[in-house]
Design an enzyme around this catalytic site. Structure first.
Site, PDB file in Angstrom:
ATOM      1  N   GLY A 129       6.695   2.197   2.483  1.00  0.00           N
ATOM      2  CA  GLY A 129       5.733   1.352   1.786  1.00  0.00           C
ATOM      3  C   GLY A 129       4.708   2.181   1.046  1.00  0.00           C
ATOM      4  N   ALA A 263      -8.425   1.278   4.556  1.00  0.00           N
ATOM      5  CA  ALA A 263      -7.710   2.366   3.889  1.00  0.00           C
ATOM      6  C   ALA A 263      -8.660   3.227   3.052  1.00  0.00           C
ATOM      7  CB  ALA A 263      -6.596   1.800   3.015  1.00  0.00           C
ATOM      8  N   LYS A 314      -6.634 -11.688  14.162  1.00  0.00           N
ATOM      9  CA  LYS A 314      -7.945 -11.366  13.567  1.00  0.00           C
ATOM     10  C   LYS A 314      -7.939 -11.623  12.064  1.00  0.00           C
ATOM     11  CE  LYS A 314      -6.824  -7.247  11.525  1.00  0.00           C
ATOM     12  NZ  LYS A 314      -7.205  -6.695  10.207  1.00  0.00           N
TER      13      LYS A 314
END
Length: 455
Positions: A129, A263, A314
Protein backbone atom coordinates in the site's frame (compact mmCIF):
# COMPACT_ATOMS: atom_id res chain seq x y z
CA UNK A 1 7.58 4.98 99.22
CA UNK A 2 8.11 7.09 96.14
CA UNK A 3 5.15 8.60 94.37
CA UNK A 4 4.55 9.91 90.89
CA UNK A 5 3.13 13.40 90.65
CA UNK A 6 1.48 14.23 87.33
CA UNK A 7 1.38 17.85 86.25
CA UNK A 8 -2.05 19.05 85.15
CA UNK A 9 -2.36 20.03 81.50
CA UNK A 10 -1.85 23.63 80.50
CA UNK A 11 -4.82 25.85 79.64
CA UNK A 12 -6.67 25.10 76.38
CA UNK A 13 -6.08 23.77 73.89
CA UNK A 14 -5.95 20.53 75.95
CA UNK A 15 -2.82 18.41 75.65
CA UNK A 16 -1.98 14.73 75.56
CA UNK A 17 0.86 13.81 77.93
CA UNK A 18 3.12 10.78 77.45
CA UNK A 19 5.36 9.76 80.31
CA UNK A 20 8.20 7.53 79.11
CA UNK A 21 9.64 5.23 81.78
CA UNK A 22 12.93 3.42 81.44
CA UNK A 23 11.83 0.27 83.24
CA UNK A 24 11.11 -3.30 82.26
CA UNK A 25 8.30 -3.68 84.81
CA UNK A 26 4.85 -4.49 83.52
CA UNK A 27 2.55 -1.57 82.84
CA UNK A 28 0.02 -0.54 85.47
CA UNK A 29 -3.10 1.47 84.66
CA UNK A 30 -3.10 4.77 86.47
CA UNK A 31 -5.98 6.27 88.31
CA UNK A 32 -6.10 9.83 89.69
CA UNK A 33 -6.73 8.58 93.26
CA UNK A 34 -4.68 5.36 93.23
CA UNK A 35 -1.22 5.26 94.79
CA UNK A 36 1.53 3.82 92.64
CA UNK A 37 3.90 1.00 93.65
CA UNK A 38 7.53 1.85 94.32
CA UNK A 39 9.59 2.20 91.09
CA UNK A 40 12.72 4.01 90.10
CA UNK A 41 11.40 5.87 87.10
CA UNK A 42 13.07 8.13 84.61
CA UNK A 43 10.24 10.19 83.23
CA UNK A 44 10.01 12.17 80.02
CA UNK A 45 6.94 14.19 79.16
CA UNK A 46 5.78 14.71 75.56
CA UNK A 47 2.72 16.72 74.65
CA UNK A 48 0.25 16.00 71.89
CA UNK A 49 -2.77 18.15 70.95
CA UNK A 50 -5.75 16.02 71.97
CA UNK A 51 -8.04 15.51 74.98
CA UNK A 52 -6.45 15.77 78.41
CA UNK A 53 -5.03 12.29 79.08
CA UNK A 54 -2.08 10.86 81.03
CA UNK A 55 -0.14 7.93 79.61
CA UNK A 56 2.92 6.27 81.09
CA UNK A 57 5.10 4.55 78.47
CA UNK A 58 8.12 2.35 79.04
CA UNK A 59 11.11 2.47 76.74
CA UNK A 60 10.03 -0.92 75.38
CA UNK A 61 6.86 0.66 73.99
CA UNK A 62 4.73 -0.64 76.89
CA UNK A 63 2.04 1.89 77.77
CA UNK A 64 -0.10 2.74 80.76
CA UNK A 65 -3.35 4.53 79.95
CA UNK A 66 -5.17 6.67 82.41
CA UNK A 67 -8.75 6.80 81.14
CA UNK A 68 -10.81 9.90 81.57
CA UNK A 69 -14.44 9.63 82.59
CA UNK A 70 -15.98 6.55 80.99
CA UNK A 71 -13.33 6.18 78.27
CA UNK A 72 -11.73 2.76 77.71
CA UNK A 73 -7.95 2.44 78.03
CA UNK A 74 -5.98 2.89 74.79
CA UNK A 75 -2.94 1.11 73.39
CA UNK A 76 0.25 3.07 72.92
CA UNK A 77 0.04 5.59 70.09
CA UNK A 78 2.22 5.17 67.00
CA UNK A 79 5.44 7.02 66.50
CA UNK A 80 5.18 10.61 65.43
CA UNK A 81 4.33 10.78 61.70
CA UNK A 82 7.10 11.81 59.36
CA UNK A 83 6.30 15.24 58.00
CA UNK A 84 6.91 15.32 54.24
CA UNK A 85 9.23 18.05 53.00
CA UNK A 86 7.56 21.25 51.96
CA UNK A 87 7.07 21.63 48.24
CA UNK A 88 9.99 23.47 46.70
CA UNK A 89 12.28 22.83 49.65
CA UNK A 90 15.76 21.34 49.29
CA UNK A 91 14.54 17.99 50.65
CA UNK A 92 11.65 17.77 48.18
CA UNK A 93 13.91 18.65 45.26
CA UNK A 94 16.33 15.97 46.38
CA UNK A 95 13.55 13.36 46.46
CA UNK A 96 12.55 14.26 42.91
CA UNK A 97 16.17 14.25 41.71
CA UNK A 98 16.88 10.85 43.26
CA UNK A 99 13.70 9.36 41.76
CA UNK A 100 14.63 10.69 38.32
CA UNK A 101 18.20 9.40 38.58
CA UNK A 102 16.88 5.93 39.44
CA UNK A 103 14.62 6.04 36.40
CA UNK A 104 17.50 7.08 34.14
CA UNK A 105 19.75 4.30 35.51
CA UNK A 106 17.02 1.73 34.98
CA UNK A 107 16.49 2.99 31.43
CA UNK A 108 20.21 2.77 30.61
CA UNK A 109 20.42 -0.72 32.07
CA UNK A 110 17.40 -1.83 30.07
CA UNK A 111 18.76 -0.37 26.83
CA UNK A 112 22.12 -2.05 27.36
CA UNK A 113 20.38 -5.42 27.62
CA UNK A 114 17.85 -4.81 24.83
CA UNK A 115 18.23 -7.23 21.97
CA UNK A 116 18.94 -5.92 18.49
CA UNK A 117 19.53 -9.19 16.68
CA UNK A 118 16.22 -8.98 14.79
CA UNK A 119 17.12 -5.63 13.24
CA UNK A 120 20.62 -6.87 12.46
CA UNK A 121 19.30 -10.00 10.72
CA UNK A 122 16.53 -8.22 8.79
CA UNK A 123 17.54 -7.46 5.22
CA UNK A 124 14.24 -6.69 3.49
CA UNK A 125 10.84 -5.34 4.49
CA UNK A 126 7.83 -4.91 2.22
CA UNK A 127 4.98 -2.44 2.70
CA UNK A 128 1.72 -3.26 0.93
CA UNK A 129 0.00 0.00 0.00
CA UNK A 130 1.20 3.46 -0.92
CA UNK A 131 -1.10 5.51 1.33
CA UNK A 132 -0.05 8.02 3.96
CA UNK A 133 0.44 5.63 6.85
CA UNK A 134 2.14 2.96 4.76
CA UNK A 135 4.54 5.61 3.46
CA UNK A 136 5.26 6.92 6.96
CA UNK A 137 5.94 3.42 8.26
CA UNK A 138 8.20 2.63 5.29
CA UNK A 139 10.22 5.76 6.06
CA UNK A 140 10.48 4.90 9.75
CA UNK A 141 11.66 1.33 9.14
CA UNK A 142 14.12 2.43 6.44
CA UNK A 143 15.77 4.86 8.86
CA UNK A 144 16.35 2.08 11.39
CA UNK A 145 19.17 0.68 9.22
CA UNK A 146 20.70 2.13 6.07
CA UNK A 147 21.43 -1.34 4.65
CA UNK A 148 17.78 -2.39 5.01
CA UNK A 149 15.85 -2.63 1.75
CA UNK A 150 12.28 -1.35 2.09
CA UNK A 151 9.98 -2.15 -0.85
CA UNK A 152 6.62 -0.40 -1.23
CA UNK A 153 4.07 -2.21 -3.37
CA UNK A 154 1.84 0.49 -4.90
CA UNK A 155 -0.83 0.58 -7.59
CA UNK A 156 -0.38 4.12 -8.87
CA UNK A 157 2.49 4.32 -11.45
CA UNK A 158 2.86 8.04 -10.79
CA UNK A 159 3.41 7.46 -7.06
CA UNK A 160 5.85 4.68 -7.92
CA UNK A 161 7.94 6.98 -10.13
CA UNK A 162 7.80 9.78 -7.59
CA UNK A 163 9.20 7.55 -4.84
CA UNK A 164 11.97 6.10 -7.01
CA UNK A 165 12.99 9.26 -8.85
CA UNK A 166 12.33 12.05 -6.35
CA UNK A 167 12.30 10.10 -3.07
CA UNK A 168 8.90 11.43 -2.06
CA UNK A 169 5.28 10.34 -2.25
CA UNK A 170 3.85 13.03 -4.54
CA UNK A 171 0.27 12.18 -3.54
CA UNK A 172 0.56 12.39 0.24
CA UNK A 173 3.97 13.75 1.27
CA UNK A 174 5.29 15.84 -1.58
CA UNK A 175 7.37 17.97 0.81
CA UNK A 176 8.89 15.12 2.80
CA UNK A 177 12.04 13.38 1.65
CA UNK A 178 12.04 9.58 1.92
CA UNK A 179 15.20 7.62 2.77
CA UNK A 180 17.05 6.40 -0.29
CA UNK A 181 16.62 2.76 0.74
CA UNK A 182 12.84 3.05 0.17
CA UNK A 183 12.02 1.59 -3.23
CA UNK A 184 8.59 1.47 -4.88
CA UNK A 185 7.28 -1.13 -7.32
CA UNK A 186 4.02 -2.23 -8.88
CA UNK A 187 5.29 -5.82 -9.16
CA UNK A 188 3.97 -7.91 -6.23
CA UNK A 189 6.31 -10.83 -6.86
CA UNK A 190 9.40 -8.61 -6.86
CA UNK A 191 8.27 -6.74 -3.74
CA UNK A 192 7.54 -9.88 -1.71
CA UNK A 193 10.57 -11.92 -2.81
CA UNK A 194 12.82 -12.76 0.17
CA UNK A 195 11.02 -10.31 2.47
CA UNK A 196 11.56 -10.77 6.21
CA UNK A 197 8.52 -8.75 7.33
CA UNK A 198 5.39 -7.48 5.56
CA UNK A 199 3.46 -4.37 6.62
CA UNK A 200 -0.15 -4.47 5.41
CA UNK A 201 -1.44 -0.92 4.86
CA UNK A 202 -4.30 -1.56 2.43
CA UNK A 203 -7.75 -0.31 3.58
CA UNK A 204 -9.83 -3.06 5.21
CA UNK A 205 -12.64 -3.09 2.63
CA UNK A 206 -10.15 -3.75 -0.21
CA UNK A 207 -7.83 -6.12 1.66
CA UNK A 208 -9.42 -9.47 0.77
CA UNK A 209 -9.39 -8.86 -2.99
CA UNK A 210 -5.88 -7.40 -2.89
CA UNK A 211 -4.41 -10.26 -0.86
CA UNK A 212 -6.03 -12.91 -3.02
CA UNK A 213 -4.23 -11.39 -6.01
CA UNK A 214 -0.79 -11.53 -4.38
CA UNK A 215 -1.25 -14.75 -2.38
CA UNK A 216 0.86 -16.82 -4.78
CA UNK A 217 3.88 -14.62 -4.05
CA UNK A 218 3.55 -14.73 -0.24
CA UNK A 219 5.83 -17.03 1.71
CA UNK A 220 3.77 -19.07 4.23
CA UNK A 221 6.13 -18.05 7.03
CA UNK A 222 6.20 -14.31 6.23
CA UNK A 223 5.03 -12.31 9.28
CA UNK A 224 2.18 -9.91 8.39
CA UNK A 225 2.03 -6.71 10.45
CA UNK A 226 -1.40 -5.12 10.01
CA UNK A 227 -1.68 -1.33 9.96
CA UNK A 228 -5.29 -1.38 8.74
CA UNK A 229 -8.14 -0.61 11.15
CA UNK A 230 -11.77 -1.54 10.65
CA UNK A 231 -14.28 -4.33 10.12
CA UNK A 232 -15.09 -5.93 6.80
CA UNK A 233 -18.65 -5.28 5.70
CA UNK A 234 -21.03 -8.25 5.56
CA UNK A 235 -18.49 -10.68 7.07
CA UNK A 236 -17.68 -8.51 10.16
CA UNK A 237 -14.13 -9.88 10.05
CA UNK A 238 -11.06 -8.11 11.43
CA UNK A 239 -7.65 -8.19 9.75
CA UNK A 240 -6.53 -11.11 11.93
CA UNK A 241 -9.26 -13.11 10.18
CA UNK A 242 -9.07 -11.51 6.73
CA UNK A 243 -5.35 -12.07 6.11
CA UNK A 244 -5.12 -15.85 6.75
CA UNK A 245 -8.42 -16.41 4.93
CA UNK A 246 -7.36 -14.48 1.81
CA UNK A 247 -3.92 -16.10 1.78
CA UNK A 248 -5.44 -19.56 2.38
CA UNK A 249 -2.99 -20.09 5.22
CA UNK A 250 -4.45 -20.25 8.75
CA UNK A 251 -0.90 -20.37 10.16
CA UNK A 252 0.28 -17.14 8.51
CA UNK A 253 2.12 -15.22 11.30
CA UNK A 254 0.02 -12.19 12.27
CA UNK A 255 0.79 -9.08 14.28
CA UNK A 256 -1.34 -5.95 14.67
CA UNK A 257 0.23 -2.52 15.15
CA UNK A 258 -1.98 0.19 16.60
CA UNK A 259 -1.99 3.26 18.82
CA UNK A 260 -2.25 7.06 18.65
CA UNK A 261 -0.25 7.87 15.53
CA UNK A 262 -0.84 10.31 12.70
CA UNK A 263 1.20 9.64 9.58
CA UNK A 264 2.26 13.29 9.28
CA UNK A 265 3.76 13.32 12.76
CA UNK A 266 5.59 10.06 12.07
CA UNK A 267 7.09 11.66 8.99
CA UNK A 268 8.12 14.65 11.10
CA UNK A 269 9.85 12.27 13.54
CA UNK A 270 7.79 13.43 16.52
CA UNK A 271 7.73 11.17 19.61
CA UNK A 272 5.14 8.42 19.21
CA UNK A 273 4.07 5.38 21.25
CA UNK A 274 2.30 2.35 19.80
CA UNK A 275 1.53 -1.27 20.68
CA UNK A 276 2.15 -4.51 18.78
CA UNK A 277 -0.13 -7.43 19.59
CA UNK A 278 0.31 -11.06 18.67
CA UNK A 279 -0.65 -14.42 20.14
CA UNK A 280 2.97 -15.37 19.54
CA UNK A 281 4.98 -13.51 22.19
CA UNK A 282 8.28 -14.04 20.35
CA UNK A 283 6.80 -12.52 17.21
CA UNK A 284 5.54 -9.48 19.12
CA UNK A 285 9.00 -9.01 20.65
CA UNK A 286 10.62 -9.32 17.22
CA UNK A 287 8.46 -6.55 15.75
CA UNK A 288 9.15 -4.46 18.84
CA UNK A 289 12.89 -4.77 18.14
CA UNK A 290 12.34 -3.89 14.51
CA UNK A 291 10.39 -0.68 15.21
CA UNK A 292 11.49 0.71 18.58
CA UNK A 293 13.66 3.81 18.23
CA UNK A 294 14.45 7.14 19.88
CA UNK A 295 11.24 8.60 18.45
CA UNK A 296 8.99 5.53 18.73
CA UNK A 297 8.11 3.52 21.83
CA UNK A 298 6.65 0.08 21.19
CA UNK A 299 4.76 -1.88 23.84
CA UNK A 300 3.74 -5.51 23.36
CA UNK A 301 0.45 -7.27 24.01
CA UNK A 302 -1.15 -10.67 23.52
CA UNK A 303 -4.66 -9.20 23.24
CA UNK A 304 -5.09 -9.16 19.46
CA UNK A 305 -8.89 -8.89 19.69
CA UNK A 306 -8.78 -5.92 22.05
CA UNK A 307 -6.26 -3.99 19.97
CA UNK A 308 -8.12 -4.65 16.72
CA UNK A 309 -11.66 -3.95 17.92
CA UNK A 310 -10.58 -0.73 19.68
CA UNK A 311 -8.83 0.41 16.51
CA UNK A 312 -11.94 -0.27 14.43
CA UNK A 313 -14.55 1.25 16.72
CA UNK A 314 -12.63 4.42 17.57
CA UNK A 315 -13.06 5.51 13.94
CA UNK A 316 -16.84 5.42 14.32
CA UNK A 317 -16.65 7.30 17.60
CA UNK A 318 -14.45 9.93 15.92
CA UNK A 319 -17.24 10.61 13.41
CA UNK A 320 -19.62 11.19 16.34
CA UNK A 321 -17.12 13.57 17.94
CA UNK A 322 -16.81 15.46 14.66
CA UNK A 323 -20.60 15.80 14.43
CA UNK A 324 -20.66 17.37 17.91
CA UNK A 325 -18.01 19.84 16.74
CA UNK A 326 -19.88 20.57 13.51
CA UNK A 327 -23.09 21.28 15.44
CA UNK A 328 -21.21 23.58 17.87
CA UNK A 329 -22.60 21.70 20.88
CA UNK A 330 -19.74 22.69 23.16
CA UNK A 331 -17.15 20.99 25.31
CA UNK A 332 -19.60 19.48 27.80
CA UNK A 333 -21.32 17.58 25.03
CA UNK A 334 -18.03 16.48 23.53
CA UNK A 335 -16.73 15.06 26.80
CA UNK A 336 -20.01 13.30 27.56
CA UNK A 337 -20.27 11.78 24.10
CA UNK A 338 -16.70 10.48 23.99
CA UNK A 339 -17.01 9.04 27.51
CA UNK A 340 -20.22 7.25 26.52
CA UNK A 341 -18.59 6.01 23.32
CA UNK A 342 -15.64 4.63 25.28
CA UNK A 343 -18.04 2.70 27.48
CA UNK A 344 -19.83 1.27 24.43
CA UNK A 345 -16.53 0.14 22.92
CA UNK A 346 -15.59 -1.50 26.21
CA UNK A 347 -18.96 -3.29 26.48
CA UNK A 348 -18.64 -4.84 23.04
CA UNK A 349 -14.91 -5.55 23.12
CA UNK A 350 -15.05 -7.39 26.44
CA UNK A 351 -18.00 -9.44 25.22
CA UNK A 352 -15.80 -10.45 22.28
CA UNK A 353 -13.03 -11.56 24.62
CA UNK A 354 -10.87 -8.44 24.85
CA UNK A 355 -9.12 -7.42 28.06
CA UNK A 356 -10.48 -4.26 29.69
CA UNK A 357 -6.91 -3.11 30.39
CA UNK A 358 -6.22 -3.05 26.63
CA UNK A 359 -9.05 -0.57 26.18
CA UNK A 360 -7.46 1.90 28.58
CA UNK A 361 -4.06 1.64 26.91
CA UNK A 362 -2.44 3.04 23.79
CA UNK A 363 -4.64 1.20 21.29
CA UNK A 364 -7.77 2.07 23.27
CA UNK A 365 -8.01 5.37 25.12
CA UNK A 366 -4.84 6.69 23.50
CA UNK A 367 -6.06 6.19 19.95
CA UNK A 368 -9.58 7.36 20.84
CA UNK A 369 -8.34 10.67 22.27
CA UNK A 370 -6.16 11.38 19.27
CA UNK A 371 -8.82 10.50 16.69
CA UNK A 372 -11.70 12.27 18.42
CA UNK A 373 -10.03 15.52 19.40
CA UNK A 374 -7.48 16.37 16.68
CA UNK A 375 -8.27 17.94 13.31
CA UNK A 376 -5.80 15.69 11.46
CA UNK A 377 -8.25 12.80 11.92
CA UNK A 378 -10.00 11.83 8.66
CA UNK A 379 -12.98 10.33 10.49
CA UNK A 380 -13.40 13.36 12.72
CA UNK A 381 -13.30 15.57 9.63
CA UNK A 382 -16.14 13.55 8.08
CA UNK A 383 -18.17 14.08 11.25
CA UNK A 384 -17.50 17.82 11.36
CA UNK A 385 -18.71 18.21 7.79
CA UNK A 386 -21.79 16.06 8.45
CA UNK A 387 -22.61 18.18 11.49
CA UNK A 388 -22.18 21.31 9.36
CA UNK A 389 -24.87 20.05 6.99
CA UNK A 390 -22.84 18.58 4.10
CA UNK A 391 -23.90 15.49 2.19
CA UNK A 392 -21.91 12.32 2.87
CA UNK A 393 -21.33 11.52 -0.81
CA UNK A 394 -19.93 14.99 -1.42
CA UNK A 395 -17.66 14.66 1.59
CA UNK A 396 -16.24 11.30 0.52
CA UNK A 397 -15.75 12.31 -3.11
CA UNK A 398 -13.67 15.31 -2.02
CA UNK A 399 -11.27 13.22 0.12
CA UNK A 400 -8.13 11.54 -1.20
CA UNK A 401 -7.92 9.18 1.78
CA UNK A 402 -10.26 6.52 3.17
CA UNK A 403 -12.24 7.23 6.35
CA UNK A 404 -12.66 3.67 7.65
CA UNK A 405 -15.32 4.68 10.18
CA UNK A 406 -17.87 5.25 7.43
CA UNK A 407 -17.72 1.62 6.31
CA UNK A 408 -17.23 0.23 9.80
CA UNK A 409 -20.29 1.89 11.38
CA UNK A 410 -22.84 -0.50 9.93
CA UNK A 411 -20.70 -3.53 10.77
CA UNK A 412 -20.35 -2.37 14.37
CA UNK A 413 -24.11 -2.32 14.85
CA UNK A 414 -24.43 -5.82 13.43
CA UNK A 415 -21.76 -6.97 15.88
CA UNK A 416 -23.56 -5.25 18.74
CA UNK A 417 -26.75 -7.12 17.92
CA UNK A 418 -24.83 -10.38 17.68
CA UNK A 419 -23.34 -9.93 21.15
CA UNK A 420 -26.50 -8.28 22.58
CA UNK A 421 -24.84 -5.00 23.52
CA UNK A 422 -26.62 -1.64 23.44
CA UNK A 423 -24.54 1.04 21.71
CA UNK A 424 -26.65 4.22 21.35
CA UNK A 425 -23.89 6.62 20.23
CA UNK A 426 -22.34 4.34 17.62
CA UNK A 427 -25.81 3.26 16.43
CA UNK A 428 -26.72 6.92 15.92
CA UNK A 429 -23.62 7.38 13.74
CA UNK A 430 -24.61 4.40 11.59
CA UNK A 431 -28.12 5.81 11.11
CA UNK A 432 -26.73 9.23 10.15
CA UNK A 433 -24.40 7.62 7.60
CA UNK A 434 -27.32 5.64 6.17
CA UNK A 435 -29.24 8.93 5.87
CA UNK A 436 -31.97 7.65 8.20
CA UNK A 437 -31.36 10.31 10.82
CA UNK A 438 -30.14 13.90 10.78
CA UNK A 439 -27.35 14.88 13.19
CA UNK A 440 -29.68 17.27 15.06
CA UNK A 441 -32.38 14.62 15.43
CA UNK A 442 -29.80 12.11 16.61
CA UNK A 443 -28.68 14.45 19.39
CA UNK A 444 -32.30 14.93 20.49
CA UNK A 445 -32.93 11.18 20.59
CA UNK A 446 -29.72 10.48 22.51
CA UNK A 447 -30.56 13.14 25.09
CA UNK A 448 -34.05 11.67 25.46
CA UNK A 449 -32.81 8.20 26.40
CA UNK A 450 -33.80 6.97 29.89
CA UNK A 451 -31.72 8.22 32.81
CA UNK A 452 -29.85 5.12 33.98
CA UNK A 453 -27.11 4.09 36.39
CA UNK A 454 -23.63 4.54 35.00
CA UNK A 455 -21.89 1.25 34.21
Amino acid sequence: MASLRLEPPPPPPPSYHFLTASTSSSATQLHPRRRLPTYNLSLQVQKFPTNSRYVLCSSSSTSINAPSDGVEPQSSPPDEPTIPPEEGSKDSRKVVRVAWEKLVRWSRSWRSKAKTDILERTKKVVVLGGGSFGTAMAAHVAERKAQLEVNMLVRDPQVCRSINDKHCNCKYFANHQLPENVIATTDAKAALLDADFCFHAVPVQFSSAFLEEVAASVDPGLPFISLSKGLELNTLRMMSQIIPKALKNPRQPFIVLSGPSFALELMNKLPTAMVVASKDKKMANAVQQLLASKTMRISTSSDVTGVEIAGALKNVLAIAAGIVEGLNLGNNSMAALVAQGCSEIRWLATKMGAKSTTLTGLSGSGDIMLTCFVNLSRNRTVGVRLGSGENLDDILSSMNQVAEGVSTAGAVITLAQKYKVKMPVLTAVARIIDNELTPTKAVYELMSLPQVEEV
